[in-house]
Design a protein around this motif. Structure first.
Motif, PDB file in Angstrom:
ATOM      1  N   LEU A  38      -5.827   1.215  -3.493  1.00  0.00           N
ATOM      2  CA  LEU A  38      -5.596   1.037  -2.054  1.00  0.00           C
ATOM      3  C   LEU A  38      -6.763   0.293  -1.408  1.00  0.00           C
ATOM      4  CD1 LEU A  38      -4.049   4.503  -1.087  1.00  0.00           C
ATOM      5  CD2 LEU A  38      -2.879   2.294  -1.248  1.00  0.00           C
ATOM      6  N   GLU A  39      -7.983   0.571  -1.855  1.00  0.00           N
ATOM      7  CA  GLU A  39      -9.144  -0.163  -1.349  1.00  0.00           C
ATOM      8  C   GLU A  39      -9.051  -1.636  -1.718  1.00  0.00           C
ATOM      9  OE1 GLU A  39     -12.676   1.651  -2.803  1.00  0.00           O
ATOM     10  OE2 GLU A  39     -12.353   3.544  -1.735  1.00  0.00           O
TER      11      GLU A  39
ATOM     12  N   ILE B  75      -6.314  -3.330  -2.266  1.00  0.00           N
ATOM     13  CA  ILE B  75      -5.253  -3.940  -1.462  1.00  0.00           C
ATOM     14  C   ILE B  75      -5.781  -4.275  -0.071  1.00  0.00           C
ATOM     15  CG2 ILE B  75      -3.040  -3.514  -0.322  1.00  0.00           C
ATOM     16  CD1 ILE B  75      -2.229  -1.881  -2.776  1.00  0.00           C
ATOM     17  N   ARG B  76      -6.510  -3.351   0.537  1.00  0.00           N
ATOM     18  CA  ARG B  76      -7.081  -3.603   1.860  1.00  0.00           C
ATOM     19  C   ARG B  76      -8.038  -4.798   1.826  1.00  0.00           C
ATOM     20  NH1 ARG B  76      -6.917   2.190   2.246  1.00  0.00           N
ATOM     21  NH2 ARG B  76      -9.023   2.361   1.389  1.00  0.00           N
TER      22      ARG B  76
ATOM     23  N   ALA C 279       0.819  -1.211   0.000  1.00  0.00           N
ATOM     24  CA  ALA C 279       0.000   0.000   0.000  1.00  0.00           C
ATOM     25  C   ALA C 279       0.854   1.263   0.000  1.00  0.00           C
ATOM     26  CB  ALA C 279      -0.944  -0.010   1.199  1.00  0.00           C
ATOM     27  N   SER C 280       1.943   1.251   0.746  1.00  0.00           N
ATOM     28  CA  SER C 280       2.812   2.421   0.816  1.00  0.00           C
ATOM     29  C   SER C 280       3.430   2.722  -0.544  1.00  0.00           C
ATOM     30  CB  SER C 280       3.913   2.196   1.861  1.00  0.00           C
ATOM     31  OG  SER C 280       4.794   3.297   1.903  1.00  0.00           O
TER      32      SER C 280
ATOM     33  N   VAL D  31       2.209   1.885  -3.495  1.00  0.00           N
ATOM     34  CA  VAL D  31       1.144   2.367  -4.377  1.00  0.00           C
ATOM     35  C   VAL D  31       0.842   3.843  -4.120  1.00  0.00           C
ATOM     36  CG1 VAL D  31      -1.327   2.174  -4.892  1.00  0.00           C
ATOM     37  CG2 VAL D  31       0.093   0.115  -4.749  1.00  0.00           C
ATOM     38  N   LYS D  32       0.706   4.209  -2.855  1.00  0.00           N
ATOM     39  CA  LYS D  32       0.414   5.602  -2.519  1.00  0.00           C
ATOM     40  C   LYS D  32       1.515   6.531  -3.017  1.00  0.00           C
ATOM     41  CE  LYS D  32      -0.604   8.814   1.244  1.00  0.00           C
ATOM     42  NZ  LYS D  32       0.324   9.829   0.690  1.00  0.00           N
TER      43      LYS D  32
ATOM     44  N   ARG E   7      -5.541   5.814  -7.483  1.00  0.00           N
ATOM     45  CA  ARG E   7      -4.804   5.480  -6.261  1.00  0.00           C
ATOM     46  C   ARG E   7      -5.740   4.970  -5.183  1.00  0.00           C
ATOM     47  NH1 ARG E   7      -3.315  10.551  -2.917  1.00  0.00           N
ATOM     48  NH2 ARG E   7      -5.572  10.329  -2.687  1.00  0.00           N
ATOM     49  N   ASP E   8      -6.802   5.710  -4.921  1.00  0.00           N
ATOM     50  CA  ASP E   8      -7.722   5.330  -3.850  1.00  0.00           C
ATOM     51  C   ASP E   8      -8.398   3.993  -4.148  1.00  0.00           C
ATOM     52  OD1 ASP E   8      -7.037   7.684  -2.649  1.00  0.00           O
ATOM     53  OD2 ASP E   8      -8.861   8.764  -3.249  1.00  0.00           O
TER      54      ASP E   8
END
Length: 226
Positions: free
Chosen positions: A215-216, A218-219, A80-81, A83-84, A211-212
């Motif tokens: 990240l979703e 990935i979570r 996640a880091s 990707v952000k 991005r968002d």
């Protein structure tokens, strides 16, 4: 099968091999986090150890792999880091390049961009994941190239292949592809009308939404494995 040597002979073997390995990482042939030996690479691409070694060194410089002493390389993992950070940088660069593209685009450029927009929509309609990823990359690269900033492109392209590989693995949430189509159309219209301010804003906003979304995903993937 020697897929790496299908490019023109004027291109060095290691450079052709580098791009083929990069494409195969995006395609999922080499998985994120996978260890690849020199023997595996030589066998798959039908080349000796020297071009393999040079190609891996260049891919390591791009942040795609990590070399292992006498043991090939490991395709970098993406968290996640990562990707952000990539998308934050990507958003700033793409916004700048889209604004510049709006200032510089010729009629031929606009027609070419519209063709890529349509190609993406066709790939989505056909539900062909590989074609969707390729069409998306081609569209953004076409816009970015109009800006005539090779340094920005080098920074942008460095780790984009890992993002594309992750996107292919995670897929998209329901309705996201339709949102992307609408976002692409708005960016295209701003460039076609020469509205640099709007094009830059929309391109950066588009990247932040991507991005968002990732990240979703990935979570969700982490939750599903715990």
């Amino acid at each position: 099968m020697n897929t790496a040597l299908s490019s023109p002979f004027s291109t060095p073997a290691y450079a052709r091999l580098r791009e083929q390995i990069r494409a195969d990482i995006v395609a999922g042939i080499w998985k994120l986090g996978q260890h690849i030996t020199m023997a595996e690479l030589s066998s798959r691409y039908g080349v000796s150890g020297n071009p393999v070694r040079e190609a891996l060194h260049q891919l390591q410089g791009d942040g795609l792999v990590e070399m292992r002493q006498n043991r090939g390389a490991v395709v970098c993992k993406v968290d996640a880091s990562f990707v952000k950070n990539v998308y934050d940088v990507r958003g700033a660069i793409e916004g700048m390049l889209a604004a510049e593209a709006a200032r510089l685009a010729t009629k031929d450029d606009v027609a070419r961009i519209e063709g890529f927009v349509s190609a993406y929509e066709t790939a989505v309609a056909a539900k062909e994941i590989e074609a969707i990823v390729k069409a998306n990359r081609a569209l953004h690269r076409a816009i970015n190239c109009i800006a005539q900033n090779p340094l920005a492109l080098d920074i942008f392209d460095g780790r984009s292949s890992l993002i594309d590989a992750l996107r292919r693995t995670l897929g998209n949430r329901s309705g996201r592809l339709d949102e992307i189509i609408a976002e692409h159309r708005k960016i295209f219209e701003a460039i076609a009308s020469g509205d640099a301010l709007t094009a830059g804003h929309l391109a950066q906003q588009h990247t932040m939404r991507a991005r968002d979304h990732m990240l979703e995903n990935i979570r969700d993937a982490v939750v599903s494995t715990t």
